[in-house]
Motif scaffolding. Sequence first.
Motif, PDB file in Angstrom:
ATOM      1  N   LEU A 133      73.860  31.954 -48.722  1.00  0.00           N
ATOM      2  CA  LEU A 133      73.300  32.654 -47.659  1.00  0.00           C
ATOM      3  C   LEU A 133      72.117  32.120 -47.232  1.00  0.00           C
ATOM      4  O   LEU A 133      71.515  31.407 -48.034  1.00  0.00           O
ATOM      5  N   ALA A 134      71.983  32.291 -45.828  1.00  0.00           N
ATOM      6  CA  ALA A 134      70.677  31.717 -45.382  1.00  0.00           C
ATOM      7  C   ALA A 134      70.364  33.010 -44.253  1.00  0.00           C
ATOM      8  O   ALA A 134      70.901  33.387 -43.799  1.00  0.00           O
ATOM      9  N   VAL A 162      63.979  29.728 -36.671  1.00  0.00           N
ATOM     10  CA  VAL A 162      63.710  29.551 -38.123  1.00  0.00           C
ATOM     11  C   VAL A 162      65.001  29.859 -38.884  1.00  0.00           C
ATOM     12  O   VAL A 162      65.850  30.589 -38.536  1.00  0.00           O
ATOM     13  N   VAL A 163      65.257  29.130 -39.898  1.00  0.00           N
ATOM     14  CA  VAL A 163      66.175  29.308 -40.633  1.00  0.00           C
ATOM     15  C   VAL A 163      65.619  28.748 -42.190  1.00  0.00           C
ATOM     16  O   VAL A 163      65.084  27.966 -42.473  1.00  0.00           O
ATOM     17  N   MET A 164      66.256  29.719 -43.171  1.00  0.00           N
ATOM     18  CA  MET A 164      65.967  29.457 -44.566  1.00  0.00           C
ATOM     19  C   MET A 164      66.919  30.016 -45.581  1.00  0.00           C
ATOM     20  O   MET A 164      67.715  30.759 -45.491  1.00  0.00           O
ATOM     21  N   PHE A 172      65.250  26.437 -49.114  1.00  0.00           N
ATOM     22  CA  PHE A 172      65.056  25.363 -48.311  1.00  0.00           C
ATOM     23  C   PHE A 172      65.118  25.712 -46.666  1.00  0.00           C
ATOM     24  O   PHE A 172      65.933  26.377 -46.227  1.00  0.00           O
ATOM     25  N   GLY A 173      64.209  25.466 -46.142  1.00  0.00           N
ATOM     26  CA  GLY A 173      64.262  25.892 -44.702  1.00  0.00           C
ATOM     27  C   GLY A 173      63.030  25.250 -43.897  1.00  0.00           C
ATOM     28  O   GLY A 173      62.116  24.420 -44.115  1.00  0.00           O
ATOM     29  N   GLY A 209      73.735  21.058 -42.797  1.00  0.00           N
ATOM     30  CA  GLY A 209      74.411  21.925 -43.722  1.00  0.00           C
ATOM     31  C   GLY A 209      75.322  22.714 -42.289  1.00  0.00           C
ATOM     32  O   GLY A 209      74.820  22.373 -40.964  1.00  0.00           O
ATOM     33  N   GLN A 210      76.145  23.635 -42.505  1.00  0.00           N
ATOM     34  CA  GLN A 210      76.745  24.385 -41.372  1.00  0.00           C
ATOM     35  C   GLN A 210      75.751  25.477 -40.535  1.00  0.00           C
ATOM     36  O   GLN A 210      74.900  25.928 -41.462  1.00  0.00           O
ATOM     37  N   GLN A 211      75.721  25.531 -39.380  1.00  0.00           N
ATOM     38  CA  GLN A 211      74.844  26.591 -38.594  1.00  0.00           C
ATOM     39  C   GLN A 211      75.771  27.431 -37.701  1.00  0.00           C
ATOM     40  O   GLN A 211      75.444  27.243 -36.553  1.00  0.00           O
TER      41      GLN A 211
END
Length: 387
Positions: A318-319, A333-335, A341-342, A366-368
Motif C-alpha cells: 500500500l502507498a 506526494v507518495v508514501m 518510504f516516500g 516501483g509501480q505508480q
Amino acid sequence: MFAKFRFLLSGICLVLGIGGAFAQEQASVPLRAKASQEQIIQRLNAAIPKLLEEGNVPGLSIALIQKGALVWHKGFGVKNAQTKEPVADNTVFEAASLSKPVFAYAVLKLVDEGKLDLDAPLTKYLPGNYDVGEDARINQITARHVLSHRPGFPNWRRQNNSLTIHFTPGERFSYSGEGFVYLSKVVEKITGEKFNDFMKRSVFVPLGMNDSSYIWRESYVAQHAFSHSNAGQMTGQNKSTQHNAAASLRTTAQDFGKFLVAVANGKGLKRTTWRQMSTSQVQVSESGTNNTAKPPEKLSASISWGLGWGLQKTDDGLAYWHWGDNGNMKAYVVMYDKQQFGLVVFTNGANGLKIVPEIIAESLGGQQPALNWLKYGSYKNANAIAR
C-alpha cells in the motif's frame, strides 16, 4: 523470444498512441526502499536539473522520507524566471490539493478529542441547508463522506454560487473540493476558531511547520515562488488572504516532509484513527475523478480513497498519495506505508506534473498506477494532456 515480442508490442503501443499505462508499467523499476539515501540523492541531484530544463519547469523543491524520517530536502532551479532568483530550502510553494490530507489529519485529531463523529451528519454541528437550497440530502453528508470524496458535490460550484448534490451521499466517489470547504466551516463552528488559527494550533505548531499557512503572509513576498505557464512565462504570486481547506495551503518541501513523517509514524493520532487514513473507503472509477453525472462503468482494481488520501496497491504493498494542481503550480506526494518510504515534490510551473514520473522513477522506483490514473503523462510524450 518473449522479451523480443514484448519490446515490439510496447513500441507498437507507443507509436499508435495507445496503451500508455501498459507502456509505463513495463518501464517501471523495482522499489528502491533498501537503497541508501546517498544513492537516491545522487540520482536526484543528477536528474532534476535536466528534467527542469527539458520539461520547461522553472523550479521545484523536494523532500525525501526513508524509514519514517525526513532525510533530505532541497530546492532546484529558479523561483522567478525573470529575476533568476534560485529556489532555496525555505522557498514556499502553493500546495494546491495537497492541502486536503493536512486538513484531514487535523479533522481526525478532532475525532480523537471526541469533538467530531466521522459518521454523524454534519448538520448536527452546523445546522441548516448550507448552500444546497431545499435538498434534504444535506442531512446525510458526514465527515467520512467528505474525506473520501463521497458527499455528492461537484469539485467546485458553478459561478452563480449554486451548489448541487448530484447523488446520494456515500454512494460513490467523485472528487470534491467543495466538500472540504463545507467541512472546514463545520470545524470552525465546532472549535470557535478561524480556520487558519485552528490549523496552526492543531498541526503547524505541533509538527514544527513554521513556514506553512492557509492564508497569505507578508513574509511570503520574498519567500514565495512565482508561478509559470506551460511556456515558462512568469505569471505572478497568488496573494489571496481567503483560506480554502481544499487548495490554499502554502508550505515548503521541508515542512510538508515533517507532516509526512508524522503521518508515517502515526504521530498525534490514536492508532485506530491513524489507520483509518490509509484504510480504503471507496474504489475510484477507472475513467477519472469526476463521477457526478453517472456511476462509474468500471472501478479501478488498484486505486481507492482513504480519509484525505488517495491509495494505491501494487506488488510493493500500500502507498498513500495525492496530487496538487492550482494551474501554474503543481505538486505530488507518495508514501509507501510498510516501508515508510516516500517523497513530496512542489513545482512552480504548469508542466510540473509531467516531470514527476521521471523523478519518482529516479528516486523511489516501483509501480505508480496513480500517475497513470491522473493521465497527465510525461513531458516526453507529445500526446500528454495539457492542463
